[in-house]
Design an enzyme around this catalytic site. Sequence first.
Site, PDB file in Angstrom:
ATOM      1  N   SER A  13       0.851  -1.194   0.000  1.00 34.10           N
ATOM      2  CA  SER A  13       0.000   0.000   0.000  1.00 34.10           C
ATOM      3  C   SER A  13       0.881   1.237   0.000  1.00 34.10           C
ATOM      4  O   SER A  13       1.903   1.290   0.684  1.00 34.10           O
ATOM      5  CB  SER A  13      -0.877  -0.001   1.260  1.00 34.10           C
ATOM      6  OG  SER A  13      -1.292   1.311   1.553  1.00 34.10           O
ATOM      7  N   HIS A  37      -1.846  -1.747  -3.892  1.00 36.42           N
ATOM      8  CA  HIS A  37      -3.022  -1.278  -3.141  1.00 36.42           C
ATOM      9  C   HIS A  37      -2.975   0.240  -3.071  1.00 36.42           C
ATOM     10  O   HIS A  37      -2.030   0.829  -2.524  1.00 36.42           O
ATOM     11  CB  HIS A  37      -2.976  -1.879  -1.731  1.00 36.42           C
ATOM     12  CG  HIS A  37      -4.177  -1.587  -0.902  1.00 36.42           C
ATOM     13  ND1 HIS A  37      -5.305  -2.372  -0.908  1.00 36.42           N
ATOM     14  CD2 HIS A  37      -4.421  -0.577  -0.039  1.00 36.42           C
ATOM     15  CE1 HIS A  37      -6.190  -1.855  -0.055  1.00 36.42           C
ATOM     16  NE2 HIS A  37      -5.678  -0.778   0.483  1.00 36.42           N
ATOM     17  N   ASP A  39      -4.848   3.577  -1.829  1.00 39.58           N
ATOM     18  CA  ASP A  39      -5.891   4.091  -0.916  1.00 39.58           C
ATOM     19  C   ASP A  39      -6.369   5.462  -1.370  1.00 39.58           C
ATOM     20  O   ASP A  39      -5.594   6.416  -1.377  1.00 39.58           O
ATOM     21  CB  ASP A  39      -5.314   4.227   0.504  1.00 39.58           C
ATOM     22  CG  ASP A  39      -5.042   2.870   1.117  1.00 39.58           C
ATOM     23  OD1 ASP A  39      -3.891   2.631   1.528  1.00 39.58           O
ATOM     24  OD2 ASP A  39      -5.987   2.063   1.169  1.00 39.58           O
ATOM     25  N   MET A  41      -8.759   8.471  -0.427  1.00 36.87           N
ATOM     26  CA  MET A  41      -9.520   9.015   0.692  1.00 36.87           C
ATOM     27  C   MET A  41     -10.074  10.377   0.283  1.00 36.87           C
ATOM     28  O   MET A  41      -9.353  11.209  -0.262  1.00 36.87           O
ATOM     29  CB  MET A  41      -8.603   9.172   1.911  1.00 36.87           C
ATOM     30  CG  MET A  41      -8.039   7.837   2.378  1.00 36.87           C
ATOM     31  SD  MET A  41      -7.022   8.042   3.848  1.00 36.87           S
ATOM     32  CE  MET A  41      -6.263   6.433   3.878  1.00 36.87           C
ATOM     33  N   HIS A  70      -8.710   1.067  -3.174  1.00 37.00           N
ATOM     34  CA  HIS A  70      -9.492   1.008  -1.922  1.00 37.00           C
ATOM     35  C   HIS A  70     -10.143   2.375  -1.729  1.00 37.00           C
ATOM     36  O   HIS A  70      -9.512   3.331  -1.309  1.00 37.00           O
ATOM     37  CB  HIS A  70      -8.537   0.669  -0.772  1.00 37.00           C
ATOM     38  CG  HIS A  70      -9.213   0.590   0.550  1.00 37.00           C
ATOM     39  ND1 HIS A  70      -8.503   0.504   1.728  1.00 37.00           N
ATOM     40  CD2 HIS A  70     -10.516   0.596   0.907  1.00 37.00           C
ATOM     41  CE1 HIS A  70      -9.354   0.436   2.741  1.00 37.00           C
ATOM     42  NE2 HIS A  70     -10.581   0.489   2.276  1.00 37.00           N
ATOM     43  N   MET A  72     -11.996   4.841   0.128  1.00 35.30           N
ATOM     44  CA  MET A  72     -12.521   5.273   1.429  1.00 35.30           C
ATOM     45  C   MET A  72     -13.180   6.617   1.165  1.00 35.30           C
ATOM     46  O   MET A  72     -12.579   7.693   1.341  1.00 35.30           O
ATOM     47  CB  MET A  72     -11.383   5.381   2.451  1.00 35.30           C
ATOM     48  CG  MET A  72     -10.946   4.018   2.961  1.00 35.30           C
ATOM     49  SD  MET A  72      -9.365   4.011   3.768  1.00 35.30           S
ATOM     50  CE  MET A  72      -8.313   3.797   2.355  1.00 35.30           C
ATOM     51  N   MET A 141     -10.712  -4.515   7.285  1.00 35.53           N
ATOM     52  CA  MET A 141      -9.740  -3.556   7.840  1.00 35.53           C
ATOM     53  C   MET A 141      -9.322  -4.034   9.230  1.00 35.53           C
ATOM     54  O   MET A 141     -10.186  -4.334  10.066  1.00 35.53           O
ATOM     55  CB  MET A 141     -10.396  -2.180   7.988  1.00 35.53           C
ATOM     56  CG  MET A 141     -10.825  -1.511   6.706  1.00 35.53           C
ATOM     57  SD  MET A 141      -9.473  -0.875   5.731  1.00 35.53           S
ATOM     58  CE  MET A 141      -8.657   0.203   6.856  1.00 35.53           C
ATOM     59  N   ASP A 175      -6.278  -5.731   5.619  1.00 33.37           N
ATOM     60  CA  ASP A 175      -5.664  -4.440   5.282  1.00 33.37           C
ATOM     61  C   ASP A 175      -5.415  -3.632   6.561  1.00 33.37           C
ATOM     62  O   ASP A 175      -6.343  -3.190   7.216  1.00 33.37           O
ATOM     63  CB  ASP A 175      -6.625  -3.674   4.357  1.00 33.37           C
ATOM     64  CG  ASP A 175      -6.072  -2.342   3.924  1.00 33.37           C
ATOM     65  OD1 ASP A 175      -6.815  -1.560   3.314  1.00 33.37           O
ATOM     66  OD2 ASP A 175      -4.890  -2.053   4.221  1.00 33.37           O
TER      67      ASP A 175
HETATM   68  C1  DX5 Z   1      -5.627   2.531   5.916  1.00 32.77           C
HETATM   69  C2  DX5 Z   1      -5.388   1.926   4.550  1.00 32.77           C
HETATM   70  C3  DX5 Z   1      -4.354   0.828   4.560  1.00 32.77           C
HETATM   71  C4  DX5 Z   1      -2.989   1.330   5.039  1.00 32.77           C
HETATM   72  C5  DX5 Z   1      -2.107   0.202   5.437  1.00 32.77           C
HETATM   73  O1  DX5 Z   1      -6.799   3.316   5.890  1.00 32.77           O
HETATM   74  O2  DX5 Z   1      -6.581   1.375   4.011  1.00 32.77           O
HETATM   75  O3  DX5 Z   1      -4.247   0.274   3.249  1.00 32.77           O
HETATM   76  O4  DX5 Z   1      -2.394   2.057   4.014  1.00 32.77           O
HETATM   77  O5  DX5 Z   1      -0.931   0.778   5.957  1.00 32.77           O
HETATM   78  P1  DX5 Z   1      -0.101  -0.002   7.084  1.00 32.77           P
HETATM   79  O6  DX5 Z   1       0.344  -1.285   6.435  1.00 32.77           O
HETATM   80  O7  DX5 Z   1       1.050   0.923   7.386  1.00 32.77           O
HETATM   81  O8  DX5 Z   1      -1.038  -0.241   8.224  1.00 32.77           O
HETATM   82 ZN    ZN Z   2      -6.327   0.258   2.181  1.00 31.41          ZN
END
Ligand code: DX5
Ligand code: ZN
Length: 222
Positions: A13, A37, A39, A41, A70, A72, A141, A175
């Site tokens: 990620s 991956h 993210d 947001m 992903h 969010m 999560m 995740d």
């Molecule tokens: C958090 C993300 C994860 C995060 C994981 O909201 O969805 O994908 O980036 O990062 P680590 O591995 O550092 O927990």
């Molecule tokens: Zn994620």
Amino acid sequence: MWVLMIKIQIAPSLLSLEPWMLEDAVRSIEGTADRLHIDIMDGSFVPKKTFNLETVRHLRGFSSLPFDVHLMAVNPEDRIEAYVEAGADILFIHVEALKSPEEALDRARELGVRCGLALNPETPALRLERALRKLDLVLVMTVKPGLPRQKFMLEVLPKVSEIRRAKPYADLVVDGGINPSTAPLAVKAGANILVAGSAVFDKPDPVKAIEEIRRSVSSLEP
Ligand code: DX5
Ligand code: ZN
């Protein structure tokens, strides 16, 4: 403990990286990671704003890895088409942001894109119930959404097993907080795709870091 029938995959990620670091970071793991991956947001579903369509488009321009986006974000079902066009191979949308998970999955299917449902740590597996039969992809999560470098939430593991029991052949993603110590716990609970951000990109050698996570679960592969 689950003996998995499906290959274990590592999906680094990018969340812990600064935007200017992305291209080199992705190029460096291109031959080692199984998937990427990303993210997204929106600053509403979670307070932070991170990457966006432009990021996906730019990375798609040179990476051949499968992109797991992903989302969010609020109203994720309205964003599916744009992220597919930008280069997403798989989309994860949060049940907490959906009026009707089943309709969102139908919409993704019409677009011909694999779409999974994502659950925050406190959301029970029951929330998937009506959509479960349409699902072959679930993201659980194991940290609160929104930040990298958080501690793995062990208390979520029973939910991973509950979903694996219900969907023996689905892709089950864990995740958040994945590293060489927590990866085996996630796989034993039933996960087969491991998302790791800081455990990969906070390390001096991300390739070695991915290999170390892979080694930590190699004895659990079929
Ligand atoms: C958090 C993300 C994860 C995060 C994981 O909201 O969805 O994908 O980036 O990062 P680590 O591995 O550092 O927990
Ligand atoms: Zn994620």
